[in-house]
Scaffold this motif. Structure first.
Motif, short mmCIF file in Angstrom:
data_model
loop_
_atom_site.label_atom_id
_atom_site.label_comp_id
_atom_site.label_asym_id
_atom_site.label_seq_id
_atom_site.Cartn_x
_atom_site.Cartn_y
_atom_site.Cartn_z
N ILE A 30 0.91 -1.14 0.10
CA ILE A 30 -0.18 0.00 0.11
C ILE A 30 1.04 1.27 0.12
O ILE A 30 0.54 2.25 -0.71
CB ILE A 30 -1.10 0.15 1.23
N HIS A 31 2.12 1.26 0.76
CA HIS A 31 2.80 2.25 0.87
C HIS A 31 3.35 2.69 -0.89
O HIS A 31 3.48 3.71 -1.28
CB HIS A 31 4.12 2.31 1.74
N LYS A 52 -6.11 -15.38 -3.82
CA LYS A 52 -6.55 -15.57 -2.54
C LYS A 52 -6.27 -14.13 -1.69
O LYS A 52 -7.00 -13.72 -0.60
CB LYS A 52 -6.00 -16.74 -1.79
N ARG A 53 -5.44 -13.31 -2.36
CA ARG A 53 -5.12 -12.13 -1.64
C ARG A 53 -5.80 -11.08 -2.29
O ARG A 53 -6.20 -9.89 -1.47
CB ARG A 53 -3.47 -11.89 -1.96
N ASN A 54 -6.71 -11.15 -3.36
CA ASN A 54 -7.15 -9.84 -3.96
C ASN A 54 -8.43 -9.27 -3.18
O ASN A 54 -8.11 -8.01 -3.01
CB ASN A 54 -8.03 -10.42 -5.43
N ALA A 59 -9.92 -4.76 0.00
CA ALA A 59 -10.61 -4.26 1.27
C ALA A 59 -9.62 -3.23 2.30
O ALA A 59 -10.27 -2.32 2.68
CB ALA A 59 -11.05 -5.53 2.32
N ARG A 60 -8.30 -3.56 2.10
CA ARG A 60 -7.51 -2.63 2.82
C ARG A 60 -7.22 -1.44 2.05
O ARG A 60 -7.21 -0.17 2.73
CB ARG A 60 -6.15 -3.38 2.91
N VAL A 68 -5.44 6.09 -3.30
CA VAL A 68 -5.01 4.99 -4.52
C VAL A 68 -6.16 4.59 -5.46
O VAL A 68 -6.07 4.57 -6.54
CB VAL A 68 -4.32 3.93 -3.85
N LEU A 69 -7.17 4.45 -4.84
CA LEU A 69 -8.44 3.96 -5.53
C LEU A 69 -9.20 5.07 -6.36
O LEU A 69 -10.03 4.96 -7.22
CB LEU A 69 -9.50 3.36 -4.74
#
Length: 76
Positions: A30-31, A52-54, A59-60, A68-69
């Protein structure tokens, strides 16, 4: 592109993978995405994750990194 489907922490021999290690309570991934999003020349970001991480990373981002979004973020 921010490759993040990496080595599953094999180099450190411990989970989590480096990109999910937290600095100040926020994953390195995220950084990194925030840094890219802050560059005017960057118009979209591609993120490659294991399936499995998507959901957990999305969500984070929604809860911690709405900046970012605001960009075009593509998931692969």
């Amino acid at each position: 592109m921010a490759p993040s489907a990496g080595d599953k922490g094999k180099q450190r021999k411990a989970p989590p993978s480096k990109q999910f290690t937290e600095l100040g309570g926020t994953p390195i991934l995220i950084h990194t995405l925030r840094r890219f999003a802050a560059v005017d020349a960057v118009s979209e970001i591609w993120v490659a994750l294991r399936r499995k991480r998507n959901c957990s990373v999305r969500a984070r981002l929604e809860s911690e990194a709405k900046d970012v979004l605001k960009m075009q973020v593509n998931w692969w």
